[in-house]
Motif scaffolding. Sequence first.
Motif, PDB file in Angstrom:
ATOM      1  N   ILE A 276      45.682  37.213  48.341  1.00 11.66           N
ATOM      2  CA  ILE A 276      44.288  37.253  47.892  1.00 11.66           C
ATOM      3  C   ILE A 276      43.603  35.955  48.300  1.00 11.66           C
ATOM      4  N   PRO A 277      42.446  36.047  49.008  1.00 11.00           N
ATOM      5  CA  PRO A 277      41.698  34.817  49.340  1.00 11.00           C
ATOM      6  C   PRO A 277      41.236  34.137  48.062  1.00 11.00           C
ATOM      7  N   ILE A 278      41.338  32.804  48.043  1.00 13.19           N
ATOM      8  CA  ILE A 278      40.976  32.079  46.828  1.00 13.19           C
ATOM      9  C   ILE A 278      39.495  32.249  46.499  1.00 13.19           C
ATOM     10  N   GLU A 279      38.696  32.567  47.537  1.00  9.26           N
ATOM     11  CA  GLU A 279      37.270  32.766  47.297  1.00  9.26           C
ATOM     12  C   GLU A 279      36.981  33.983  46.431  1.00  9.26           C
ATOM     13  N   GLU A 280      37.978  34.888  46.292  1.00  6.73           N
ATOM     14  CA  GLU A 280      37.800  36.071  45.450  1.00  6.73           C
ATOM     15  C   GLU A 280      37.871  35.727  43.966  1.00  6.73           C
ATOM     16  N   LEU A 281      38.329  34.502  43.640  1.00  6.90           N
ATOM     17  CA  LEU A 281      38.436  34.101  42.242  1.00  6.90           C
ATOM     18  C   LEU A 281      37.135  33.444  41.797  1.00  6.90           C
ATOM     19  N   THR A 282      36.981  33.333  40.483  1.00  7.98           N
ATOM     20  CA  THR A 282      35.804  32.644  39.961  1.00  7.98           C
ATOM     21  C   THR A 282      35.921  31.146  40.226  1.00  7.98           C
ATOM     22  N   GLU A 283      34.794  30.432  40.092  1.00 14.49           N
ATOM     23  CA  GLU A 283      34.813  28.992  40.331  1.00 14.49           C
ATOM     24  C   GLU A 283      35.754  28.287  39.363  1.00 14.49           C
TER      25      GLU A 283
END
Length: 654
Positions: A45-52
């Motif tokens: 999973i790309p880390i950008e898919e997570l919330t800040e």
Amino acid sequence: MTYLTVKEVADLKGCSPQYIKKIILDGSLLSKVSVNKNNRKKYLIPIEELTEQEQLKYYKSHAIDIPENLLANKKEKTQRPHKEFDEFTAEQREEIAEWIRILNAWDEYCATSKLQKVPATEKFVQLQKVANPDLNISKGILYRKKAALKADDLAGLLDNRGSWKKGTSSIPEEAWQCFLSFYLDEAQHPIQACYEYTEMWIKREAPQLLPLPAYASFYRKVQTAIPKPVEIMGREGMKAFRDRCAPYIRRTYEGMASNEWWIADNHTFDVQTKGESGSIHRLYLTAFFDARSGIFTGCYVTDAPSSQATLIALRKGIAKYGIPENIYVDNGREFLTFDVGGLGHRLKKSQKAKFAPPPVFERLGIKMTNAIVRNAKAKIIERRFRDVKDRLSRLFPTYTGGNVVERPERLKKVIKDNDNIPTDYEFTQAVEDILTYYMNEKPYSGAVNADSGKTRMQVYREQLKEKRVASELDLNLMLMRSTKSQKVGRRGVHLTIAGEKIDYYNDELILNYFGKEMYCRYDPEDISTVRVYDLNDNYIMTVPVDNEAVLTYGSSKDAVGQALRKVRSLEKLTKQELKASQITALGKKTALEIVLAAAEENKAKAEEINPKVISVHRADETAEQLPVAVGQNNIVKIDKAKMIRNLEERQREE
């Protein structure tokens, strides 16, 4: 780009790895699929898919420098932009109001409870969970919502879980475009089939995009991402789009006057009636309807819609209500006839250069407008015909219903008894009275709210700004039918009725206009004469009929046509009967064959003739004096005894 495993994401989110796999498969979380050494799928999973917050938590736990964009966002993060209550959606406003009620109830509970605020709050949370099991509530949530309300941050009262991923999709753009090419097709392939076709195409043309997100992802995106007009045009075609989605010109009635627009159409009665011959059938209504008031103006009951029925209904309407300014009709031949309303869109290029007499509507000063062909919005008179069905047709015992499902069970018995079947005459009289004196007096139900509570006739009278009328003579002339142009011949001019020519002739017409192009106007109810006009529409003269058929069968066009059809029908029937009689009498043999056979039979029976005396008779004239005519035979009698004596005398002389 940094990628995380399913377990790492689950730890950051505080959930199970199985849940992370589930949201990956249903398309809620984007991921990259690879294969491990055991040939099993591995989701990254790309880390950008997570919330800040989750990204910051990951970077801190792994002692990794926080990216500048996250730091900037963290420093620049301020309060949400202020939004007024009415700027939220109805669903959001309801949620905000619900939380305000809960916070007020919390304050009241803490104020009246004997417990301290913290245990009272915990007790309040437990009570709310029992009362509202679906409500996401906790002590921390209550404090956060309370702070947002104090700061006048109404958006803070909303549950924004999942809002960060709204508008995103795990479906690659190329795969989605391929899917749309199959889905937006008039073949109307099912979503499952389009998904399978897309997968087949991707395998062959773009295998790097495999594996595709699950079918559920495509299904959800179909429901939310395709505009309805695009879907209708792609899957159902342009006509469906125009009928259901395309903008249209809304008809406004507030500024419309009575007699400004009449609408014409035909309707089949759902009633069986009995004709003069005893035949049971259904009649038709040709009707004109005033768009402003909703009254029926001109009506005519007929056994078959036709241009003549249209003119009769129009004449009745004009005689009672005046001449309308505009007529709105569909594209039926009973309206688009060259001498009634003109051919309209039916006019061919080859006919444009040819002379056409002015049609009836034009002579009356009426502008005709035709509905767009196969346009679902054009049938505004159908609502009035629905009233005819419900308020008129259902009154009769022989009501048939509009289809098999609506057909009353009693109908068979009524038809069989044959006593309660209304005659054509009785039905026609009832229709005219009900339409004129009952339905036209019903309350107005049109689009103008100011006229509600009035009757339709009252609205018609109030909105009648100008009534255009014509004298009886002028109206007769204007409503006359026309022929196409024809040359004056030796038999004058003619009408064609039931396939037969009816000639109109006088000496003056032949003498002065022989060989010239003319056209005729005539009254279908009296075809004993026609009015002849030149191609500049100048009246020339009235010419009488030159056929006995008109006098024999009556002067009406319909009567003559019916009589001529009967004559031809009788001739045809007689010929058939004669042919059948001949076949019955002779079989397959001809008369010649039968005569020859009889002669052969007689020949076999004939006996040889042996007379006693054969005599030869001669006339006094010799053959030279009177030659024998061709085909003439000498009549002779032969005397055997004299012949013998003459022969003996010649022998003695020799």
